[in-house]
Design a protein around this motif. Structure first.
Motif, mmCIF file in Angstrom:
data_model
loop_
_atom_site.group_PDB
_atom_site.id
_atom_site.type_symbol
_atom_site.label_atom_id
_atom_site.label_comp_id
_atom_site.label_asym_id
_atom_site.label_seq_id
_atom_site.Cartn_x
_atom_site.Cartn_y
_atom_site.Cartn_z
ATOM 1 N N SER A 24 5.946 4.372 35.962
ATOM 2 C CA SER A 24 6.093 4.243 34.619
ATOM 3 C C SER A 24 6.016 2.724 34.410
ATOM 4 C CB SER A 24 7.163 5.464 34.386
ATOM 5 O OG SER A 24 7.665 4.763 33.148
ATOM 6 N N VAL A 25 5.391 2.006 34.160
ATOM 7 C CA VAL A 25 5.563 0.626 33.534
ATOM 8 C C VAL A 25 6.928 0.670 32.792
ATOM 9 C CG1 VAL A 25 4.463 -1.175 32.508
ATOM 10 C CG2 VAL A 25 3.598 0.807 33.852
ATOM 11 N N THR A 26 6.871 1.342 32.386
ATOM 12 C CA THR A 26 8.096 1.241 31.221
ATOM 13 C C THR A 26 9.288 1.038 32.175
ATOM 14 O OG1 THR A 26 7.427 2.442 29.008
ATOM 15 C CG2 THR A 26 10.179 1.862 28.967
ATOM 16 N N ALA A 27 9.785 2.307 32.371
ATOM 17 C CA ALA A 27 11.055 2.263 33.518
ATOM 18 C C ALA A 27 11.221 1.505 34.537
ATOM 19 C CB ALA A 27 10.760 4.159 33.972
ATOM 20 N N ALA A 28 10.037 0.617 34.896
ATOM 21 C CA ALA A 28 10.064 -0.189 36.112
ATOM 22 C C ALA A 28 10.560 -1.384 35.788
ATOM 23 C CB ALA A 28 8.211 -0.315 37.218
ATOM 24 N N ALA A 29 10.015 -2.037 34.553
ATOM 25 C CA ALA A 29 10.276 -3.038 33.751
ATOM 26 C C ALA A 29 11.903 -2.594 33.746
ATOM 27 C CB ALA A 29 9.828 -3.225 32.882
ATOM 28 N N ASP A 30 12.405 -1.789 33.417
ATOM 29 C CA ASP A 30 13.833 -1.421 32.848
ATOM 30 C C ASP A 30 14.836 -1.927 34.306
ATOM 31 O OD1 ASP A 30 13.598 -1.169 29.932
ATOM 32 O OD2 ASP A 30 13.571 1.033 29.933
ATOM 33 N N ARG A 31 13.865 -1.606 34.851
ATOM 34 C CA ARG A 31 14.757 -1.306 36.812
ATOM 35 C C ARG A 31 15.052 -3.401 36.489
ATOM 36 N NH1 ARG A 31 13.372 2.423 42.323
ATOM 37 N NH2 ARG A 31 14.235 0.652 43.442
ATOM 38 N N LEU A 32 13.662 -3.819 36.655
ATOM 39 C CA LEU A 32 13.362 -5.118 37.131
ATOM 40 C C LEU A 32 14.641 -6.186 36.010
ATOM 41 C CD1 LEU A 32 10.961 -5.004 38.961
ATOM 42 C CD2 LEU A 32 13.854 -4.473 40.429
ATOM 43 N N GLY A 33 14.737 -5.507 34.939
ATOM 44 C CA GLY A 33 15.338 -6.879 33.632
ATOM 45 C C GLY A 33 13.910 -7.753 33.187
ATOM 46 N N LEU A 34 12.612 -6.928 33.766
ATOM 47 C CA LEU A 34 11.578 -7.618 32.957
ATOM 48 C C LEU A 34 11.017 -7.428 31.371
ATOM 49 C CD1 LEU A 34 9.609 -7.669 36.376
ATOM 50 C CD2 LEU A 34 10.988 -9.764 35.258
ATOM 51 N N SER A 35 10.734 -7.637 31.025
ATOM 52 C CA SER A 35 9.728 -7.489 29.552
ATOM 53 C C SER A 35 8.502 -6.553 29.673
ATOM 54 C CB SER A 35 9.710 -8.359 28.536
ATOM 55 O OG SER A 35 8.067 -8.861 29.387
ATOM 56 N N LEU A 50 -4.325 -5.435 46.070
ATOM 57 C CA LEU A 50 -4.962 -4.303 46.869
ATOM 58 C C LEU A 50 -6.415 -3.750 47.260
ATOM 59 C CD1 LEU A 50 -1.314 -2.407 46.290
ATOM 60 C CD2 LEU A 50 -1.516 -3.338 48.366
ATOM 61 N N GLY A 51 -6.676 -3.703 45.661
ATOM 62 C CA GLY A 51 -7.993 -3.572 46.080
ATOM 63 C C GLY A 51 -8.226 -1.898 45.474
ATOM 64 N N ASP A 52 -6.722 -2.028 44.694
ATOM 65 C CA ASP A 52 -6.656 -0.125 44.381
ATOM 66 C C ASP A 52 -5.494 -0.306 43.275
ATOM 67 O OD1 ASP A 52 -5.945 2.678 45.221
ATOM 68 O OD2 ASP A 52 -4.537 2.725 44.747
ATOM 69 N N PRO A 53 -5.836 0.834 42.506
ATOM 70 C CA PRO A 53 -5.193 1.003 40.922
ATOM 71 C C PRO A 53 -3.596 1.444 41.481
ATOM 72 C CG PRO A 53 -7.184 3.064 41.332
ATOM 73 C CD PRO A 53 -6.715 1.964 42.633
ATOM 74 N N VAL A 54 -3.216 1.501 42.171
ATOM 75 C CA VAL A 54 -2.468 2.041 42.575
ATOM 76 C C VAL A 54 -1.369 3.516 41.720
ATOM 77 C CG1 VAL A 54 0.450 1.273 42.313
ATOM 78 C CG2 VAL A 54 -2.098 -0.314 43.234
ATOM 79 N N LEU A 55 -1.658 3.057 40.095
ATOM 80 C CA LEU A 55 -1.511 4.262 39.641
ATOM 81 C C LEU A 55 -1.761 4.196 38.235
ATOM 82 C CD1 LEU A 55 2.425 2.901 38.568
ATOM 83 C CD2 LEU A 55 2.218 4.889 40.159
ATOM 84 N N VAL A 56 -2.276 5.601 37.818
ATOM 85 C CA VAL A 56 -2.972 6.226 37.256
ATOM 86 C C VAL A 56 -2.943 6.968 36.097
ATOM 87 C CG1 VAL A 56 -5.000 5.412 38.699
ATOM 88 C CG2 VAL A 56 -4.460 7.381 38.461
ATOM 89 N N ARG A 57 -2.431 7.338 34.651
ATOM 90 C CA ARG A 57 -2.471 7.771 33.897
ATOM 91 C C ARG A 57 -2.742 9.489 34.340
ATOM 92 N NH1 ARG A 57 0.638 6.799 29.683
ATOM 93 N NH2 ARG A 57 0.389 4.977 29.880
ATOM 94 N N ALA A 58 -2.591 10.385 33.893
ATOM 95 C CA ALA A 58 -2.948 11.219 34.318
ATOM 96 C C ALA A 58 -2.104 12.383 32.285
ATOM 97 C CB ALA A 58 -2.322 11.873 35.009
#
Length: 312
Positions: A24-35, A50-58
């Protein structure tokens, strides 16, 4: 494995770890103290690297790609390793410490502190060896050059980077044999100056602070000899009528053992700061931190023993 890239921003590794862990972008941001926008930008840079989407929406969630699943464990390992490298060093375990520490000090300090220090090292760190170096008649940058780990005594180093810590303050006393004429009656500056004197000095100097203080009173003493070591001075004092000089606290046990007497010097002399000094390269070294702590404890024990009663 993550492909090598000379221009990679290693901060992205921490961001990637958080994204793969939280999914989750939101949870990862909270974990690192970023917006949220900052983390979204980091994800965009990771995808380009990486040339890869890494995370995709499902649906309402984001799921890792096969490539993300492939590298997740390696990313976690690399982040843990980086934290280990950048974390403060763990305190040394003396029982497992196998090193030789070199200390420089005059024989007065070695005599006073050495026995307790060696005994304590044998108890706490049986694989540690202490190597004591005597003082030279010339000043050598032993700490700067790495030839010594620690200096003990009156520190007069002019090297600006050297770290030092005062351990205690000592004062000078006169040392004489038992039955010396100065032990009878009141010791005045004039009587003190009239006696034959023996200097203990590594540089062979014939004058010092005592002579400056006597000169202020219009007096002058007669120095009959100088010797380079404390032990030699006490042997000569024991067998002659010469008046020696010693540090009241530091020399107490040795003076008592030789059956000598100490007398307060009837002059206004500066006190002496007894300290330990080391080079900044050793500041955070776990073994050196343990050694400095041990020296502090041993010195406290030495001070607690106190000077002989006649000098108090």
């Amino acid at each position: 494995m993550i492909a090598r890239n000379a221009n990679i921003d290693l901060n992205l590794l921490t961001a990637l770890d958080a994204l793969l862990e939280e999914e989750s972008v939101t949870a990862a941001a909270d974990r690192l103290g970023l917006s949220g926008p900052a983390m979204s930008r980091a994800l965009g840079r990771i995808r380009r690297t990486l040339g890869d989407p890494v995370l995709v929406r499902a649906g309402r969630h984001m799921v890792p790609t096969p490539r993300a699943l492939e590298i997740r464990a390696e990313v976690r390992r690399l982040v843990d390793a980086a934290h280990g490298v950048l974390a403060p060093a763990a305190p040394a375990d003396p029982a497992q410490l196998a090193r030789t520490f070199t200390l420089t000090a005059n024989d007065l300090v070695v005599t006073a502190v050495g026995p307790r220090l060696v005994a304590r090292v044998a108890e706490e760190a049986p694989q540690v060896v202490l190597r004591f170096l005597g003082e030279s008649h010339v000043d050598l940058p032993l700490l700067r050059d790495g030839a010594a780990d620690l200096e003990l005594g009156v520190i007069d180093s002019t090297e600006p980077e050297i770290r030092s810590e005062e351990l205690f303050t000592d004062r000078g006393v006169a040392v004489v044999r038992d039955g010396h004429p100065l032990t009878e009656g009141r010791l005045t500056a004039r009587r003190y100056a009239a006696a034959p004197h023996l200097n203990f000095t590594r540089r062979g100097r014939l004058t010092g602070p005592i002579d400056t203080a006597l000169a202020a009173l219009g007096l002058r003493r007669r120095v009959i000899a100088t010797v380079p070591t404390f032990a030699a001075s006490l042997m000569m004092v024991r067998d002659t009528d010469a008046v020696g000089f010693a540090n009241e606290v530091t020399a107490a046990s040795t003076v008592r053992a030789l059956g000598l007497r100490t007398l307060p010097i009837p002059l206004d002399l500066p006190s002496m700061s007894m300290a330990m000094a080391w080079h900044p390269r050793q500041e955070a070294d776990a073994g050196h931190v343990w050694l400095r702590g041990l020296v502090r404890r041993v010195v406290r024990e030495t001070i607690a023993a106190g000077p002989p009663p006649e000098a108090r």
